[in-house]
Design a protein around this motif. Sequence first.
Motif, PDB file in Angstrom:
ATOM      1  N   VAL A   1       4.804 -14.461  22.447  1.00  0.00           N
ATOM      2  CA  VAL A   1       3.595 -13.907  23.106  1.00  0.00           C
ATOM      3  C   VAL A   1       2.525 -14.249  22.047  1.00  0.00           C
ATOM      4  O   VAL A   1       1.252 -14.575  22.571  1.00  0.00           O
ATOM      5  CB  VAL A   1       3.734 -12.154  22.885  1.00  0.00           C
ATOM      6  CG1 VAL A   1       2.250 -11.673  23.313  1.00  0.00           C
ATOM      7  CG2 VAL A   1       4.594 -11.717  24.094  1.00  0.00           C
ATOM      8  N   ALA A   2       2.676 -14.086  20.763  1.00  0.00           N
ATOM      9  CA  ALA A   2       1.703 -14.529  19.937  1.00  0.00           C
ATOM     10  C   ALA A   2       1.160 -16.078  20.180  1.00  0.00           C
ATOM     11  O   ALA A   2      -0.172 -16.311  20.235  1.00  0.00           O
ATOM     12  CB  ALA A   2       2.110 -14.365  18.423  1.00  0.00           C
ATOM     13  N   ASP A   3       2.380 -16.911  20.455  1.00  0.00           N
ATOM     14  CA  ASP A   3       1.981 -18.247  20.422  1.00  0.00           C
ATOM     15  C   ASP A   3       1.065 -18.443  21.870  1.00  0.00           C
ATOM     16  O   ASP A   3       0.237 -19.329  22.020  1.00  0.00           O
ATOM     17  CB  ASP A   3       3.226 -19.074  20.743  1.00  0.00           C
ATOM     18  CG  ASP A   3       3.127 -20.665  20.630  1.00  0.00           C
ATOM     19  OD1 ASP A   3       2.327 -20.973  19.408  1.00  0.00           O
ATOM     20  OD2 ASP A   3       3.416 -21.288  21.516  1.00  0.00           O
ATOM     21  N   GLU A   4       1.449 -17.679  22.784  1.00  0.00           N
ATOM     22  CA  GLU A   4       0.561 -17.657  24.318  1.00  0.00           C
ATOM     23  C   GLU A   4      -0.629 -17.216  24.256  1.00  0.00           C
ATOM     24  O   GLU A   4      -1.618 -17.968  24.736  1.00  0.00           O
ATOM     25  CB  GLU A   4       1.623 -16.843  25.104  1.00  0.00           C
ATOM     26  CG  GLU A   4       2.548 -17.381  25.799  1.00  0.00           C
ATOM     27  CD  GLU A   4       2.689 -18.727  26.508  1.00  0.00           C
ATOM     28  OE1 GLU A   4       1.802 -18.936  27.380  1.00  0.00           O
ATOM     29  OE2 GLU A   4       3.185 -19.748  25.849  1.00  0.00           O
ATOM     30  N   ILE A   5      -1.063 -16.316  23.170  1.00  0.00           N
ATOM     31  CA  ILE A   5      -2.428 -16.047  22.959  1.00  0.00           C
ATOM     32  C   ILE A   5      -3.256 -17.147  22.484  1.00  0.00           C
ATOM     33  O   ILE A   5      -4.455 -17.291  22.703  1.00  0.00           O
ATOM     34  CB  ILE A   5      -2.554 -14.938  22.057  1.00  0.00           C
ATOM     35  CG1 ILE A   5      -1.891 -13.569  22.485  1.00  0.00           C
ATOM     36  CG2 ILE A   5      -3.961 -14.439  21.503  1.00  0.00           C
ATOM     37  CD1 ILE A   5      -1.691 -12.323  21.676  1.00  0.00           C
ATOM     38  N   VAL A   6      -2.550 -17.786  21.380  1.00  0.00           N
ATOM     39  CA  VAL A   6      -3.430 -18.829  20.825  1.00  0.00           C
ATOM     40  C   VAL A   6      -3.468 -20.175  21.468  1.00  0.00           C
ATOM     41  O   VAL A   6      -4.526 -20.883  21.373  1.00  0.00           O
ATOM     42  CB  VAL A   6      -3.073 -18.998  19.173  1.00  0.00           C
ATOM     43  CG1 VAL A   6      -3.328 -17.790  18.538  1.00  0.00           C
ATOM     44  CG2 VAL A   6      -1.771 -19.628  19.240  1.00  0.00           C
ATOM     45  N   ASP A   7      -2.458 -20.357  22.170  1.00  0.00           N
ATOM     46  CA  ASP A   7      -2.145 -21.925  23.034  1.00  0.00           C
ATOM     47  C   ASP A   7      -2.479 -21.868  24.301  1.00  0.00           C
ATOM     48  O   ASP A   7      -3.045 -22.717  25.216  1.00  0.00           O
ATOM     49  CB  ASP A   7      -0.677 -22.263  22.723  1.00  0.00           C
ATOM     50  CG  ASP A   7      -0.445 -23.019  21.418  1.00  0.00           C
ATOM     51  OD1 ASP A   7      -1.349 -23.005  20.481  1.00  0.00           O
ATOM     52  OD2 ASP A   7       0.479 -23.373  20.964  1.00  0.00           O
ATOM     53  N   THR A   8      -2.307 -20.732  25.126  1.00  0.00           N
ATOM     54  CA  THR A   8      -2.587 -20.609  26.545  1.00  0.00           C
ATOM     55  C   THR A   8      -3.838 -19.848  27.134  1.00  0.00           C
ATOM     56  O   THR A   8      -4.461 -20.395  27.771  1.00  0.00           O
ATOM     57  CB  THR A   8      -1.043 -20.030  27.046  1.00  0.00           C
ATOM     58  OG1 THR A   8      -0.031 -20.832  26.967  1.00  0.00           O
ATOM     59  CG2 THR A   8      -1.394 -19.953  28.638  1.00  0.00           C
ATOM     60  N   TYR A   9      -3.629 -18.586  26.411  1.00  0.00           N
ATOM     61  CA  TYR A   9      -4.742 -17.765  26.614  1.00  0.00           C
ATOM     62  C   TYR A   9      -6.083 -18.688  26.197  1.00  0.00           C
ATOM     63  O   TYR A   9      -7.292 -18.958  26.882  1.00  0.00           O
ATOM     64  CB  TYR A   9      -4.623 -16.714  26.162  1.00  0.00           C
ATOM     65  CG  TYR A   9      -5.899 -15.773  26.441  1.00  0.00           C
ATOM     66  CD1 TYR A   9      -6.646 -15.464  27.958  1.00  0.00           C
ATOM     67  CD2 TYR A   9      -6.535 -14.954  25.440  1.00  0.00           C
ATOM     68  CE1 TYR A   9      -7.607 -14.741  28.001  1.00  0.00           C
ATOM     69  CE2 TYR A   9      -7.758 -14.238  25.769  1.00  0.00           C
ATOM     70  CZ  TYR A   9      -8.268 -14.342  26.915  1.00  0.00           C
ATOM     71  OH  TYR A   9      -9.432 -13.320  27.120  1.00  0.00           O
ATOM     72  N   ARG A  10      -6.531 -18.615  24.864  1.00  0.00           N
ATOM     73  CA  ARG A  10      -7.307 -19.396  24.364  1.00  0.00           C
ATOM     74  C   ARG A  10      -8.706 -18.663  24.842  1.00  0.00           C
ATOM     75  O   ARG A  10      -9.733 -19.645  24.723  1.00  0.00           O
ATOM     76  CB  ARG A  10      -7.330 -20.732  24.284  1.00  0.00           C
ATOM     77  CG  ARG A  10      -6.180 -21.429  23.844  1.00  0.00           C
ATOM     78  CD  ARG A  10      -6.307 -22.861  24.036  1.00  0.00           C
ATOM     79  NE  ARG A  10      -5.735 -23.375  25.245  1.00  0.00           N
ATOM     80  CZ  ARG A  10      -6.124 -24.694  25.804  1.00  0.00           C
ATOM     81  NH1 ARG A  10      -7.066 -25.193  25.342  1.00  0.00           N
ATOM     82  NH2 ARG A  10      -5.415 -24.664  26.784  1.00  0.00           N
ATOM     83  N   GLY A  11      -8.908 -17.670  24.963  1.00  0.00           N
ATOM     84  CA  GLY A  11     -10.226 -17.104  25.531  1.00  0.00           C
ATOM     85  C   GLY A  11     -10.950 -16.687  24.275  1.00  0.00           C
ATOM     86  O   GLY A  11     -10.670 -16.668  23.047  1.00  0.00           O
ATOM     87  N   GLU A  12     -12.354 -16.185  24.502  1.00  0.00           N
ATOM     88  CA  GLU A  12     -13.113 -16.071  23.424  1.00  0.00           C
ATOM     89  C   GLU A  12     -12.813 -14.611  22.356  1.00  0.00           C
ATOM     90  O   GLU A  12     -13.161 -14.711  21.290  1.00  0.00           O
ATOM     91  CB  GLU A  12     -14.453 -15.638  23.934  1.00  0.00           C
ATOM     92  CG  GLU A  12     -15.237 -16.785  24.409  1.00  0.00           C
ATOM     93  CD  GLU A  12     -16.627 -16.577  24.998  1.00  0.00           C
ATOM     94  OE1 GLU A  12     -17.025 -15.505  24.898  1.00  0.00           O
ATOM     95  OE2 GLU A  12     -17.194 -17.505  25.349  1.00  0.00           O
ATOM     96  N   ASP A  13     -12.079 -13.680  23.101  1.00  0.00           N
ATOM     97  CA  ASP A  13     -11.525 -12.620  22.585  1.00  0.00           C
ATOM     98  C   ASP A  13     -10.091 -13.081  21.829  1.00  0.00           C
ATOM     99  O   ASP A  13      -9.308 -11.948  21.643  1.00  0.00           O
ATOM    100  CB  ASP A  13     -11.641 -11.591  23.315  1.00  0.00           C
ATOM    101  CG  ASP A  13     -10.679 -11.467  24.777  1.00  0.00           C
ATOM    102  OD1 ASP A  13     -10.446 -12.828  25.050  1.00  0.00           O
ATOM    103  OD2 ASP A  13     -10.449 -10.662  25.400  1.00  0.00           O
ATOM    104  N   ALA A  14      -9.567 -14.101  22.003  1.00  0.00           N
ATOM    105  CA  ALA A  14      -8.113 -14.367  21.359  1.00  0.00           C
ATOM    106  C   ALA A  14      -7.875 -13.848  20.034  1.00  0.00           C
ATOM    107  O   ALA A  14      -6.701 -13.364  19.709  1.00  0.00           O
ATOM    108  CB  ALA A  14      -7.700 -15.822  21.573  1.00  0.00           C
TER     109      ALA A  14
END
Length: 302
Positions: free
Chosen positions: A66-79
Amino acid sequence: MKRPTAGAGGRVHHDNQTSLSLYDETAQAAAAAVLDKYSTSFGAGTRLLGRHMRTHIRSIYAMVRVADEIVDTYRGEDARAMLDGFEHEVHAALDSAFSANLVAHAFALSARQVGIGRDLTEPFFASMRRDLDTTKHTQASFDRYVYGSAEVIGEMCLAVFLNTQTGPRELPAQVREGARRLGAAYQKVNFLRDLAMDDGELGRSYFPGVTAANLDDAMLATLVDDCRADIRAAEACLPALPRRARIGVTTTVDIYSRLLRRIERIPAQKLCSTRIRVANPIKAAYAFRNACPGISATRRVA
């Protein structure tokens, strides 16, 4: 309405214990679904573990994913805020033994049972934050990153292997070092596999001084040798693991060793445009061979 009261270890005593157990099982099932969807390599090794170990490893994997998906997949301004919020949920679950986030809840259940604490989770989240703004590494920053993103994960898994039956206890230093080296090896192999995506799509260069543009065969050979040294150091510690854990870890070692041999044989510049894989039937064959010691077969070491 009767209010629940806090019990030993921060756990809450409910009138309906069945409901709490059902929630625990639901969280663990959610974590298992994450592993099943994302990793056939670790899935192959995990299926060889006993039920309780398997549940714990799945819960660790899900939290990390989940943490990896936040930084690698989502990458939104609020990541960053999202990653900070997830870390807060994980640590709050460690303290209270409950979370509305199913993955955080499952991880905390396992962490408390085998002795995983903030000394391991905090370096992990620190490395994940570096992915949000670090594009190139020095040797020192690379070492810190690998420690937090991979070595502590190896130590978390070791806690599962050695403490599932006993509860939290201190891990032997030499075996702990082997677990860290194996985590580092897997991370570095993944860096090699994903070099094109990391360098191109994500704009990151993990290995100091190495990019998709300048990687040559000599550089690649050096990086492969470094991975192989980590794997060999880790393999020396495998006899310290319980049998089922040793079989599961050996299977993942076999898979990553095969990946490394394939990476070694490919021209460096072709590696930058090709993602090396091991076919699922081969992974299954490794699992079957390691689980059946009577089969006449010789393992290839890294």
